[in-house]
Design a protein around this motif. Structure first.
Motif, short mmCIF file in Angstrom:
data_model
loop_
_atom_site.label_atom_id
_atom_site.label_comp_id
_atom_site.label_asym_id
_atom_site.label_seq_id
_atom_site.Cartn_x
_atom_site.Cartn_y
_atom_site.Cartn_z
N ALA A 79 0.86 -1.18 0.00
CA ALA A 79 0.00 0.00 0.00
C ALA A 79 0.90 1.23 0.00
CB ALA A 79 -0.91 0.01 1.22
N SER A 92 -3.55 7.87 -1.85
CA SER A 92 -2.88 6.58 -1.75
C SER A 92 -2.72 5.93 -3.12
CB SER A 92 -3.67 5.63 -0.83
OG SER A 92 -4.95 5.37 -1.37
N TYR A 94 -1.31 1.69 -4.77
CA TYR A 94 -1.12 0.29 -4.41
C TYR A 94 -0.33 -0.42 -5.49
CZ TYR A 94 -4.94 -0.44 -7.72
OH TYR A 94 -5.72 -0.44 -8.85
#
Length: 283
Positions: A79, A92, A94
């Motif tokens: 992550a 964010s 990933y």
């Protein structure tokens, strides 16, 4: 004639240097999908401080699986958290990876595939799917060689999709013990020999157009060894130097591993990307 040739070489080198402008993280996105690669345990031309070779290791040196004696399967993910988020920024990203190493009497064969999604302004590499497959072999007791072929797909949207493909070659030499160092290994590879690609994104220098990444003809070299042993404790290190597009940049990697017996290991690493540091990125 010699002056004309020299002038042409200088002009070509200057053009390449001026055009070199990958996004932050664009030269090292291959390590983002695996925790062991991120920690420095496997992201080296030598296989890491203690030669912890996983399928994704072939993206740094295709010769590394040659010494594997067992089938190795790997499935991992990471992550990516944006700790310096702007109002308009992604919070964010990933990445995930899977692969396998299959040793045979003829050679060791490896396959790895990964998907990375990072649209954060601090590392705007987009959505990248890559596939590597390679073969490696011990040609001498102390020397292994290997080669990969790879395919990559870059995209921000389905309407902005670009492709890259090519080959990597590499070698690993084992020198045994030298002075106080044990199991000394040298690794060298030439990566990204083929077609690079990129989509429209923000380069390291946001005032210039983003260049293709990772850049073609990227040499990488490293050294690794065990440097101490006390009881059940052992210490290992590796140091790598990567030079994208021959001298347009330099990326230095240093990693340490401390192990207690066979079950406890601690890895830490540090990377210094000269171009990103000059343009204001963190090391």
């Amino acid at each position: 004639m010699k002056k004309i040739i020299s002038a042409a070489v200088v002009a070509a080198s200057t053009a390449v240097l001026f055009a070199y402008n990958p996004p932050m993280g664009g030269e090292e996105f291959l390590r983002l999908s695996n925790p062991e690669m991120l920690s420095g345990a496997s992201s080296s031309a030598t296989g890491g401080p203690s030669a912890n070779v996983i399928p994704a290791s072939i993206t740094y040196n295709p010769a590394l699986p040659a010494g594997n004696e067992l089938i190795t399967f790997d499935l991992s993910g990471t992550a990516l958290i944006n700790y310096d988020k702007k109002d308009y920024d992604k919070s964010s990203g990933y990445a995930f990876e899977t692969g396998v190493i299959v040793p045979t009497k003829f050679a060791s064969f490896a396959f790895t595939t990964s998907y990375t999604c990072s649209e954060m302004v601090g590392m705007p590499i987009g959505k990248i799917l890559y596939i590597h497959t390679g073969a490696s072999k011990d040609v001498l007791d102390w020397l292994s060689v290997g080669a990969n072929i790879y395919f990559r797909s870059y995209s921000a949207t389905d309407m902005d999709r670009k492709y890259g493909f090519g080959t990597d070659v590499g070698a690993v030499a084992k020198f045994g013990d030298i002075a106080f160092l044990k199991n000394v290994r040298l690794g060298a590879s030439l990566l990204n020999v083929g077609k690079s690609a990129s989509f429209t994104t923000i380069g390291t220098n946001p005032k210039k157009n983003c260049s293709k990444y990772p850049t073609i003809m990227t040499p990488r070299g490293g050294v690794a060894a065990q440097f101490f042993e006390s009881g059940k404790w052992k210490g290992f290190f590796c140091a790598d130097l990567c030079m994208p597009t021959f001298l347009t940049n330099a990326i230095c990697d240093l990693a340490f591993e401390f192990a207690y017996g066979e079950n406890l290991k601690l890895n830490t690493s540090w990377q210094y990307n000269i171009r990103e540091w000059v343009e204001g990125g963190s090391d």
